[in-house]
Write a protein that holds these residues in place. Structure first.
Motif, PDB file in Angstrom:
ATOM      1  N   ALA A  13       0.813  -1.221   0.000  1.00 24.27           N
ATOM      2  CA  ALA A  13       0.000   0.000   0.000  1.00 24.27           C
ATOM      3  C   ALA A  13       0.847   1.271   0.000  1.00 24.27           C
ATOM      4  CB  ALA A  13      -0.951   0.006   1.200  1.00 24.27           C
ATOM      5  N   SER A  14       2.070   1.186   0.499  1.00 25.32           N
ATOM      6  CA  SER A  14       2.954   2.363   0.520  1.00 25.32           C
ATOM      7  C   SER A  14       3.424   2.741  -0.883  1.00 25.32           C
ATOM      8  CB  SER A  14       4.181   2.086   1.386  1.00 25.32           C
ATOM      9  OG  SER A  14       5.011   1.114   0.745  1.00 25.32           O
ATOM     10  N   GLY A  15       3.233   1.841  -1.827  1.00 32.11           N
ATOM     11  CA  GLY A  15       3.704   2.066  -3.194  1.00 32.11           C
ATOM     12  C   GLY A  15       4.944   1.255  -3.522  1.00 32.11           C
ATOM     13  N   ILE A  42       1.408  -8.306 -10.941  1.00 34.47           N
ATOM     14  CA  ILE A  42       2.025  -9.584 -11.322  1.00 34.47           C
ATOM     15  C   ILE A  42       1.179 -10.755 -10.826  1.00 34.47           C
ATOM     16  CG2 ILE A  42       4.006 -11.101 -10.918  1.00 34.47           C
ATOM     17  CD1 ILE A  42       5.772  -8.563 -11.024  1.00 34.47           C
ATOM     18  N   ALA A  43       0.663 -10.657  -9.599  1.00 33.46           N
ATOM     19  CA  ALA A  43      -0.180 -11.732  -9.067  1.00 33.46           C
ATOM     20  C   ALA A  43      -1.422 -11.921  -9.942  1.00 33.46           C
ATOM     21  CB  ALA A  43      -0.569 -11.434  -7.622  1.00 33.46           C
ATOM     22  N   HIS A  44      -2.025 -10.817 -10.375  1.00 28.37           N
ATOM     23  CA  HIS A  44      -3.173 -10.906 -11.284  1.00 28.37           C
ATOM     24  C   HIS A  44      -2.757 -11.549 -12.607  1.00 28.37           C
ATOM     25  CE1 HIS A  44      -5.087  -7.993  -8.561  1.00 28.37           C
ATOM     26  NE2 HIS A  44      -6.227  -8.421  -9.076  1.00 28.37           N
ATOM     27  N   PHE A  45      -1.616 -11.126 -13.140  1.00 29.62           N
ATOM     28  CA  PHE A  45      -1.146 -11.647 -14.422  1.00 29.62           C
ATOM     29  C   PHE A  45      -0.897 -13.154 -14.338  1.00 29.62           C
ATOM     30  CE2 PHE A  45       1.070  -7.319 -15.422  1.00 29.62           C
ATOM     31  CZ  PHE A  45      -0.163  -6.708 -15.581  1.00 29.62           C
ATOM     32  N   GLY A  61      -8.881  -2.377 -11.847  1.00 30.58           N
ATOM     33  CA  GLY A  61      -9.016  -1.018 -12.371  1.00 30.58           C
ATOM     34  C   GLY A  61      -7.730  -0.635 -13.061  1.00 30.58           C
ATOM     35  N   PRO A  62      -7.628   0.600 -13.490  1.00 27.77           N
ATOM     36  CA  PRO A  62      -6.397   1.029 -14.151  1.00 27.77           C
ATOM     37  C   PRO A  62      -5.202   0.909 -13.209  1.00 27.77           C
ATOM     38  CG  PRO A  62      -8.128   2.701 -14.352  1.00 27.77           C
ATOM     39  CD  PRO A  62      -8.623   1.649 -13.409  1.00 27.77           C
ATOM     40  N   SER A  63      -4.089   0.483 -13.741  1.00 30.61           N
ATOM     41  CA  SER A  63      -2.879   0.316 -12.943  1.00 30.61           C
ATOM     42  C   SER A  63      -2.022   1.574 -13.032  1.00 30.61           C
ATOM     43  CB  SER A  63      -2.085  -0.882 -13.458  1.00 30.61           C
ATOM     44  OG  SER A  63      -0.859  -0.978 -12.760  1.00 30.61           O
TER      45      SER A  63
END
Length: 140
Positions: free
Chosen positions: A87-89, A97-100, A108-110
């Motif tokens: 969450a800090s960025g 990557i986990a989604h990919f 949503g937009p990355s």
């Protein structure tokens, strides 16, 4: 520096390396984890070593593991934990990557800007999961 002994990493450094290696091995295996290398034990070791930034690496390794094994609920829970850990960025791209790896759409937009096309990165990570699945299914 002739005649000097090589510098031996501190215990904390060795412990961090061991935690990272255990996480990588667990991910690559994508089978049952030996009791000594369960994610819970890895997280205890990481906390004990005072290296909380390593938790996100364990979660990414677990995302790979769950994607290979098609464990959708565990993967969704892991993505949630990964999102909280980044969450800090720092390392926020781990969530993408986990989604990919799982072949999931991003919610949503990355904000991540890849050095290659997003589709190329997505394809590469999904390909790693599919190659591991094939390896496990054929035993090759």
């Amino acid at each position: 520096m002739r005649g000097r002994a090589p510098r031996i990493p501190s215990c904390g450094t060795r412990r961090a390396q061991l935690c990272t290696c255990w996480g990588a091995a667990a991910a690559w295996n994508s089978g049952p984890c030996p009791a000594a290398t369960t994610p819970r034990n890895l997280n205890i070791d990481i906390t004990g070593a005072g290296l909380p930034f390593l938790h996100r690496f364990v979660e990414l390794a677990l995302a790979f593991h769950h994607a290979v094994r098609d464990e959708h609920q565990d993967l969704a829970a892991g993505i949630g934990r990964l999102r909280a850990l980044t969450a800090s960025g720092d390392f926020a791209y781990f969530v993408d990557i986990a989604h990919f790896m799982a072949g999931l759409s991003l919610p949503g937009p990355s904000a991540i800007r890849w050095t290659e096309t997003e589709e190329g990165v997505r394809s590469a990570w999904r390909g790693k999961v599919q190659a591991r699945q094939e390896h496990l299914h054929t035993g090759a």
